[in-house]
Design a protein around this motif. Structure first.
Motif, PDB file in Angstrom:
ATOM      1  N   GLU A 134      -1.121 -13.021  24.333  1.00 50.59           N
ATOM      2  CA  GLU A 134      -0.162 -13.731  24.025  1.00 50.59           C
ATOM      3  C   GLU A 134       1.479 -11.944  23.534  1.00 50.59           C
ATOM      4  O   GLU A 134       2.831 -13.220  22.813  1.00 50.59           O
ATOM      5  N   LEU A 138       2.491 -10.916  27.429  1.00 49.02           N
ATOM      6  CA  LEU A 138       2.857 -11.889  28.273  1.00 49.02           C
ATOM      7  C   LEU A 138       4.283 -12.437  28.078  1.00 49.02           C
ATOM      8  O   LEU A 138       5.348 -11.768  28.828  1.00 49.02           O
ATOM      9  N   PRO A 139       5.343 -12.456  26.855  1.00 46.66           N
ATOM     10  CA  PRO A 139       6.242 -12.703  26.878  1.00 46.66           C
ATOM     11  C   PRO A 139       7.416 -11.191  27.240  1.00 46.66           C
ATOM     12  O   PRO A 139       7.918 -11.772  27.458  1.00 46.66           O
ATOM     13  N   LEU A 189       7.243 -10.929  30.868  1.00 45.36           N
ATOM     14  CA  LEU A 189       7.652 -12.407  31.459  1.00 45.36           C
ATOM     15  C   LEU A 189       9.296 -12.325  31.402  1.00 45.36           C
ATOM     16  O   LEU A 189      10.017 -12.426  32.544  1.00 45.36           O
ATOM     17  N   ILE A 215       8.785 -19.164  35.881  1.00 47.44           N
ATOM     18  CA  ILE A 215       7.814 -18.149  34.992  1.00 47.44           C
ATOM     19  C   ILE A 215       7.684 -19.142  33.831  1.00 47.44           C
ATOM     20  O   ILE A 215       6.991 -19.282  33.907  1.00 47.44           O
ATOM     21  N   VAL A 240       4.249 -20.285  33.029  1.00 47.60           N
ATOM     22  CA  VAL A 240       3.518 -20.619  31.315  1.00 47.60           C
ATOM     23  C   VAL A 240       2.997 -22.040  31.115  1.00 47.60           C
ATOM     24  O   VAL A 240       2.287 -22.138  29.966  1.00 47.60           O
ATOM     25  N   PHE A 270      -0.365 -22.196  32.453  1.00 48.52           N
ATOM     26  CA  PHE A 270      -0.826 -21.087  31.566  1.00 48.52           C
ATOM     27  C   PHE A 270      -1.213 -21.975  30.064  1.00 48.52           C
ATOM     28  O   PHE A 270      -2.399 -22.299  29.695  1.00 48.52           O
ATOM     29  N   GLN A 271      -0.744 -22.074  29.525  1.00 45.45           N
ATOM     30  CA  GLN A 271      -0.657 -23.428  28.065  1.00 45.45           C
ATOM     31  C   GLN A 271      -1.340 -24.316  28.672  1.00 45.45           C
ATOM     32  O   GLN A 271      -2.387 -25.064  26.924  1.00 45.45           O
TER      33      GLN A 271
END
Length: 147
Positions: A6, A9-10, A13, A48, A52, A55-56
């Motif tokens: 967490e 990953l941002p 990205l 992207i 996300v 993924f969420q």
């Protein structure tokens, strides 16, 4: 507490989003190359965002609740999307109202300068443009009240 994925990953990205535009920022590219890089940037951004969301949806603990439980949307992706939609309704309506007033106000001033009797008629068109912003704020208030 946030996990490593967490946190990392941002950042990954963000680097992937800004990567196609490095040469554009340095000024070492042509116009055609800049257009291609911009299209790459936009398509990468939306892919992207889609990643996300997927993924969420897969790894969200709120979606793994038991079926018998009544789940609230507090702290879930649904609540976040609700806040985003409220912000977009306010922002886009304010942008539209600004464009409408930018077109109507100079015309109203021009009509008033030629004939003073046109003031009331011209003012109505300026007020109609501002009404769009009021409707957007109303919609965002209704969305937030549902959250």
């Amino acid at each position: 507490m946030l996990t490593v994925i967490e946190l990392v990953l941002p950042l990954v990205l963000l680097v992937l989003i800004t990567l196609p535009l490095i040469k554009v920022f340095k000024g070492k590219t042509t116009v055609e190359s800049a257009r291609k890089r911009l299209l790459t940037h936009i398509s990468g951004f939306f892919s992207i965002i889609a990643f996300v969301f997927v993924f969420q949806m897969i790894f969200s603990p709120a979606l793994q609740a038991a079926e018998g439980d009544v789940a609230s949307i507090a702290g879930t992706m649904a609540q976040g999307l609700g806040f985003i939609s409220a912000a977009l309704s306010t922002g886009m309506s304010a942008l539209g109202a600004g464009i409408a007033v930018a077109a109507a106000a100079p015309a109203a001033i021009g009509a008033f300068s030629e004939n003073e009797k046109n003031f009331g008629k011209a003012l109505i068109f300026v007020a109609l443009g501002e009404g769009v912003a009021i409707y957007g704020i109303l919609i965002s208030i209704l969305i937030i009240n549902k959250l």
